[in-house]
Scaffold this active site. Structure first.
Site, PDB file in Angstrom:
ATOM      1  N   CYS A   1       7.126 -13.599 -18.085  1.00  0.00           N
ATOM      2  CA  CYS A   1       6.188 -12.686 -18.726  1.00  0.00           C
ATOM      3  C   CYS A   1       5.754 -13.199 -20.086  1.00  0.00           C
ATOM      4  CB  CYS A   1       6.799 -11.305 -18.860  1.00  0.00           C
ATOM      5  SG  CYS A   1       7.133 -10.598 -17.238  1.00  0.00           S
TER       6      CYS A   1
ATOM      7  N   GLY B   1       1.906  -2.248 -17.228  1.00  0.00           N
ATOM      8  CA  GLY B   1       3.227  -1.815 -17.654  1.00  0.00           C
ATOM      9  C   GLY B   1       3.393  -1.825 -19.160  1.00  0.00           C
ATOM     10  N   THR B   2       2.888  -2.854 -19.815  1.00  0.00           N
ATOM     11  CA  THR B   2       3.090  -2.987 -21.267  1.00  0.00           C
ATOM     12  C   THR B   2       2.475  -1.813 -22.022  1.00  0.00           C
ATOM     13  OG1 THR B   2       3.110  -5.379 -21.027  1.00  0.00           O
ATOM     14  CG2 THR B   2       2.704  -4.520 -23.241  1.00  0.00           C
TER      15      THR B   2
ATOM     16  N   THR C   1     -13.253   3.927 -20.839  1.00  0.00           N
ATOM     17  CA  THR C   1     -13.755   3.974 -19.455  1.00  0.00           C
ATOM     18  C   THR C   1     -12.714   3.378 -18.520  1.00  0.00           C
ATOM     19  OG1 THR C   1     -16.007   3.796 -20.262  1.00  0.00           O
ATOM     20  CG2 THR C   1     -15.649   3.240 -17.938  1.00  0.00           C
TER      21      THR C   1
ATOM     22  N   ALA D   1       0.299  -2.695 -11.195  1.00  0.00           N
ATOM     23  CA  ALA D   1      -0.100  -2.944  -9.800  1.00  0.00           C
ATOM     24  C   ALA D   1       0.149  -4.381  -9.354  1.00  0.00           C
ATOM     25  CB  ALA D   1      -1.583  -2.602  -9.637  1.00  0.00           C
ATOM     26  N   HIS D   2       0.082  -5.331 -10.303  1.00  0.00           N
ATOM     27  CA  HIS D   2       0.185  -6.741  -9.889  1.00  0.00           C
ATOM     28  C   HIS D   2       1.588  -7.128  -9.440  1.00  0.00           C
ATOM     29  CE1 HIS D   2       1.850  -8.789 -13.666  1.00  0.00           C
ATOM     30  NE2 HIS D   2       1.668  -7.553 -14.080  1.00  0.00           N
TER      31      HIS D   2
ATOM     32  N   ASN E   1      13.979  -7.467 -14.784  1.00  0.00           N
ATOM     33  CA  ASN E   1      13.043  -8.427 -14.180  1.00  0.00           C
ATOM     34  C   ASN E   1      13.604  -9.841 -14.086  1.00  0.00           C
ATOM     35  OD1 ASN E   1      12.615  -7.739 -17.063  1.00  0.00           O
ATOM     36  ND2 ASN E   1      11.451  -9.642 -17.047  1.00  0.00           N
TER      37      ASN E   1
ATOM     38  N   GLN F   1       9.400  -3.100 -12.192  1.00  0.00           N
ATOM     39  CA  GLN F   1       9.871  -3.955 -11.091  1.00  0.00           C
ATOM     40  C   GLN F   1      10.274  -3.156  -9.849  1.00  0.00           C
ATOM     41  OE1 GLN F   1       9.786  -7.218 -10.706  1.00  0.00           O
ATOM     42  NE2 GLN F   1       9.168  -7.829 -12.761  1.00  0.00           N
TER      43      GLN F   1
HETATM   44  C1  LIG Z   1      10.217  -4.985 -16.356  1.00  0.00           C
HETATM   45  C2  LIG Z   1       8.833  -5.249 -16.821  1.00  0.00           C
HETATM   46  N1  LIG Z   1       8.263  -4.414 -17.717  1.00  0.00           N
HETATM   47  C3  LIG Z   1       7.012  -4.587 -18.159  1.00  0.00           C
HETATM   48  C4  LIG Z   1       6.255  -5.646 -17.711  1.00  0.00           C
HETATM   49  C5  LIG Z   1       4.861  -5.781 -18.225  1.00  0.00           C
HETATM   50  O1  LIG Z   1       3.954  -5.300 -17.270  1.00  0.00           O
HETATM   51  P1  LIG Z   1       2.402  -5.716 -17.322  1.00  0.00           P
HETATM   52  O2  LIG Z   1       2.337  -7.157 -16.975  1.00  0.00           O
HETATM   53  O3  LIG Z   1       1.769  -4.842 -16.254  1.00  0.00           O
HETATM   54  O4  LIG Z   1       1.918  -5.391 -18.678  1.00  0.00           O
HETATM   55  C6  LIG Z   1       6.807  -6.565 -16.800  1.00  0.00           C
HETATM   56  C7  LIG Z   1       6.117  -7.755 -16.305  1.00  0.00           C
HETATM   57  O5  LIG Z   1       5.308  -8.382 -16.798  1.00  0.00           O
HETATM   58  C8  LIG Z   1       8.131  -6.346 -16.332  1.00  0.00           C
HETATM   59  O6  LIG Z   1       8.699  -7.164 -15.462  1.00  0.00           O
END
Ligand SMILES: Cc1ncc(COP(=O)(O)O)c(C=O)c1O
Length: 379
Positions: free
Chosen positions: A328, A70-71, A236, A199-200, A150, A178
């Site tokens: 997070c 996500g980040t 990759t 995915a996690h 979140n 989320q």
């Molecule tokens: C709303 C939201 N955005 C972004 C992220 C970041 O995602 P990732 O851990 O896949 O980088 C998270 C959780 O960590 C999240 O809850």
């Protein structure tokens, strides 16, 4: 005893997902960019994962770009949309995830954009009239508003905001980390330009995610390198991550109706029991509202007490894993920018419980009674 109620931070991998990934860790190890048979086999698996995800989200495979999560996806969309379209104004909220908040802050500090914060109501929902005013004042802006928060679970009406953004020519990014895998997205109907997933958060592997980039609103790449991901993200591919991501999403959609019923019941049970066992308990944001908040998240607000900060620590000692604000960044109870901006003067404690398909009613009962017991000790 070990009870895991921190599923908004991450979820355990589904064994079915792990089984799907295994052959790509062992025998199918080719580089998908190689043209020989080892490579071609893996390339075919990646493309069929992409196709599967696109079918589930009702978009085209070319609109799905795999990322490390996500980040990275949030960073890519925000930074590249601003650069591609020469965007000067961004509209966001003070309760976005740091992946969005810090990225926008970085662009603002460099003087590339001016950041405008939309007002929130008392429960933390976006004031849609104020959003429209800002859009009118700053046409062709970047709008970045998350689908579900979140920490407190508040949901945004993506369809409504999408239509507003279209009216005022805005680029609309939504952090959907989320909600992907927990709600069914229809990207043909929802007028969003970019969304993100990890995915996690839905029983897939960590370090694997994707962004949806609408094909008629193209942006430039952010990670430069090889021609992978249709030239949109060099490097990759995380092959088994991609395989696991698609499998996890497939399972999530297959079983979603059943899981929503199960998890909503757990959440309702917890609300009911907390009210019975902890006098003065309430809920942060709109998290007790089963329709306007994520069914997976309940953010409990505990009456002010001597030492609320010890609660999380003591719950952990009892084998119960929860979060204070967002796990997070640190997992610490203090320093939640979300709670800080909604309740600047509050001294109440915060415990975020977040649920998954693997949680049981018995776990809910134990967690509530432990919390109530610990809470009595601190007051
Ligand atoms: C709303 C939201 N955005 C972004 C992220 C970041 O995602 P990732 O851990 O896949 O980088 C998270 C959780 O960590 C999240 O809850």
């Amino acid at each position: 005893m070990s009870i895991y109620l921190d599923n908004a931070a991450t979820t355990p991998i589904d064994p079915e997902v792990f089984e799907a990934m295994k052959p790509f860790m062992l025998e199918n190890f080719g580089n998908p960019s190689s043209t020989h048979s080892h490579g071609r086999k893996v390339r075919a698996a990646i493309e069929s994962s992409r196709k599967k995800i696109a079918e589930l989200l009702n978009c085209t495979p070319g609109e799905i770009i795999f990322t490390s999560g996500g980040t990275e996806a949030d960073n890519t969309i925000i930074i590249s949309a601003v650069h591609t379209y020469g965007i000067k104004h961004a509209i966001s909220s003070p309760i976005e995830h740091h992946a969005v908040e810090h990225t926008l802050g970085h662009l603002a500090r460099q003087g590339i954009i001016t950041l405008h914060m939309v007002k929130l109501d008392a429960n933390g929902h976006v004031d849609l009239d104020h959003l429209e005013q800002l859009l009118k004042e700053y046409p062709n802006a970047l709008v970045s508003l998350m689908h579900a928060n979140n920490e407190i679970g508040n949901l945004l009406d993506l369809d409504y905001v999408g239509r507003l953004c279209q009216t005022y020519g805005a680029y609309f990014h939504s952090d959907t980390v989320q909600t992907v895998g927990h709600y069914k997205h229809d990207l043909t109907k929802t007028l969003v330009h970019g969304i993100t997933a990890g995915a996690h958060k839905f029983h897939g592997p960590k370090g694997s995610g994707f962004m949806f980039l609408r094909k008629d609103k193209k942006i430039k790449p952010f990670v430069h390198g090889g021609a992978q991901e249709r030239n949109m993200r060099g490097g990759t591919e995380n092959v088994y991550g991609v395989i696991g991501l698609a499998k996890a999403l497939e399972i999530a959609y297959r079983d979603m109706d059943e899981h929503i019923i199960h998890v909503k019941k757990l959440k309702a049970r917890m609300i009911d029991q907390l009210r019975k066992q902890i006098p003065g308990v309430s809920f942060h944001g709109d998290s007790e509202n089963l329709e306007r908040s994520l069914y997976t998240v309940l953010n409990v607000s505990l009456p002010e007490s001597e030492d609320n900060s010890m609660l999380l620590f003591n719950l952990d000692l009892q084998g119960i894993s929860v979060s204070g604000g967002s796990a997070c960044s640190s997992g610490a109870q203090t320093g939640s920018h979300v709670l800080g901006s909604l309740y600047p003067n509050s001294k109440r404690g915060a415990v975020r419980f977040s649920f998954s398909k693997y949680n049981t009613e018995n776990e809910i009962d134990i967690a509530v009674s432990k919390l109530a017991e610990l809470f009595k000790v601190t007051v």
